[in-house]
Design a protein around this motif. Sequence first.
Motif, PDB file in Angstrom:
ATOM      1  N   THR A  48       0.960  -1.089   0.181  1.00  9.39           N
ATOM      2  CA  THR A  48      -0.021   0.026   0.005  1.00  9.39           C
ATOM      3  C   THR A  48       1.055   1.329   0.113  1.00  9.39           C
ATOM      4  O   THR A  48       1.924   1.500   0.931  1.00  9.39           O
ATOM      5  CB  THR A  48      -1.037   0.095   1.437  1.00  9.39           C
ATOM      6  N   THR A  49       0.532   2.247  -0.823  1.00  8.75           N
ATOM      7  CA  THR A  49       1.144   3.475  -0.747  1.00  8.75           C
ATOM      8  C   THR A  49       0.283   4.521   0.114  1.00  8.75           C
ATOM      9  O   THR A  49      -0.844   4.738  -0.046  1.00  8.75           O
ATOM     10  CB  THR A  49       1.172   4.170  -2.122  1.00  8.75           C
ATOM     11  N   ALA A  66       2.766   1.451  10.063  1.00  9.34           N
ATOM     12  CA  ALA A  66       2.467   1.132   8.914  1.00  9.34           C
ATOM     13  C   ALA A  66       3.693   0.525   8.005  1.00  9.34           C
ATOM     14  O   ALA A  66       3.460  -0.513   7.347  1.00  9.34           O
ATOM     15  CB  ALA A  66       1.966   2.505   8.116  1.00  9.34           C
ATOM     16  N   ALA A  67       4.877   0.909   8.204  1.00  7.60           N
ATOM     17  CA  ALA A  67       5.958   0.328   7.564  1.00  7.60           C
ATOM     18  C   ALA A  67       5.997  -1.028   7.969  1.00  7.60           C
ATOM     19  O   ALA A  67       6.420  -1.955   6.847  1.00  7.60           O
ATOM     20  CB  ALA A  67       7.034   0.922   7.672  1.00  7.60           C
ATOM     21  N   GLU A  68       5.781  -1.353   9.056  1.00 10.73           N
ATOM     22  CA  GLU A  68       5.877  -2.903   9.621  1.00 10.73           C
ATOM     23  C   GLU A  68       4.976  -3.746   9.072  1.00 10.73           C
ATOM     24  O   GLU A  68       5.066  -4.935   9.026  1.00 10.73           O
ATOM     25  CB  GLU A  68       5.857  -3.000  11.179  1.00 10.73           C
ATOM     26  N   ARG A  69       3.881  -2.863   8.408  1.00 12.30           N
ATOM     27  CA  ARG A  69       2.676  -4.035   7.858  1.00 12.30           C
ATOM     28  C   ARG A  69       3.025  -4.198   6.376  1.00 12.30           C
ATOM     29  O   ARG A  69       2.525  -4.815   5.636  1.00 12.30           O
ATOM     30  CB  ARG A  69       1.396  -3.097   7.952  1.00 12.30           C
ATOM     31  N   GLY A  70       4.279  -3.509   5.852  1.00 12.00           N
ATOM     32  CA  GLY A  70       4.570  -3.687   4.557  1.00 12.00           C
ATOM     33  C   GLY A  70       4.191  -2.471   3.634  1.00 12.00           C
ATOM     34  O   GLY A  70       4.544  -2.487   2.382  1.00 12.00           O
ATOM     35  N   ALA A  71       3.527  -1.444   4.155  1.00 15.66           N
ATOM     36  CA  ALA A  71       3.163  -0.270   3.586  1.00 15.66           C
ATOM     37  C   ALA A  71       4.398   0.477   3.113  1.00 15.66           C
ATOM     38  O   ALA A  71       5.287   0.541   3.558  1.00 15.66           O
ATOM     39  CB  ALA A  71       2.127   0.457   4.117  1.00 15.66           C
TER      40      ALA A  71
END
Length: 415
Positions: free
Chosen positions: A200-201, A216-221
């Motif tokens: 996701t962006t 959010a970064a930890e979720r892969g975004a």
Amino acid sequence: MTTMSPSPAAVDAHRWPDVARVPRARLRATVARALGRYAAHRAGVRITEDAAAAQEPGGVPVLRLRDPDAFHSRLAAGGLVGLGESYMAGEWDSPDPVALLTRLAEHYTDLVPRPLQPLRHVTLPRRGRGDRNTRSAARRNIGHHYDLSNDLFALFLDRTMTYSSALFEGPGPRDPESLARAQERKIDRLLDAVGAGPGTTLLEIGTGWGSLALRAAERGARVTTVTLSAEQRDLAVRRLAEAGAGGSAEVLLRDYRDVDGEYDAVVSVEMIEAVGEYDWPTYFSALDRLVRPGGRVGLQSITMDHELMRASRHSYTWMHKYIFPGGLIPSVAEIERQLADRTSMKVVGRLAFGADYADTLLVWRRSFDAAAEQVDALGFDPVFRRMWDFYLAYCEAGFRSGLIDVEQIVMERAR
């Protein structure tokens, strides 16, 4: 609160000119004294000059006057601005300031006799017509609060360094650790609502100290987050790098009006309050412009009743003067109007949780009071500590009384 009152000699007249100086308002102070008695009676508050007076049985809030003449002079000259400055000067206190301020907030419309209420707009401070959040003014206003010191905020925020309302899960202890879990719950709920996940962006308007961007970064975004606070930007960059998420999140020192591109999702947590009424159309237009068709925007905002917002929109308050210059809390009705007039977005989810903000502020206030020596060591004087005590208690009372609320509002742009 346990904060000691500053002595007159402790008030730095250069730094705190309006706290060091008691306004001359002898005639108006006489009127203010009478109105104070009226307001106390209407709200069920006891005013006393007994410095040892404690909270009364039955929950009657107590206002202890240490310098009645100065207190009434300030109240006459500045209304709520004077009330806050009088507290900063140590001219009054209370064994339970939150209970006192909550009671006053609950009876806000009854504190002045009805025939005199129209005079509020004539006698009390008003905001200037030029009070707009231009790019330079917005940077200055944000810096006034958020660039005080990262170390200061670390003394009372929880380990997530999140400076907005948490979302608690039912009853239980209200302490720094439960607050941290509640902050993570709040962030996760908002990220879930906008569909933030791998690939996701995501654009975040208002970085804070990076807790949402990190989550959010930890979720892969893939995260872009913007802020006007240099202090916040520097710490957010460091926290992301230390967590190994620096490659997934970009932290920009940039005004939201200057952000380009199109994102799968946009989030903005308690930033709209600093935008100012004049620029709400620009803010909502930017949200609509920056999210792709079919994408979602997650907005967390403090809110107030629409009629109260309209009545107070031009008032110059203690909060404007000392804590958050240039801002205005919106109403839900105003948010809905902006969405209808400026965007192709529709509301798809709402959650109000003002009681959780009151509990969030309770933990912050306790932690701040417990860190008095560390606050002093950072170079902040007793007047500053009393200012922040009043700020935290004032806000907590607003949420406990229901005068203000907080909501997560999720919107989706038309495809």
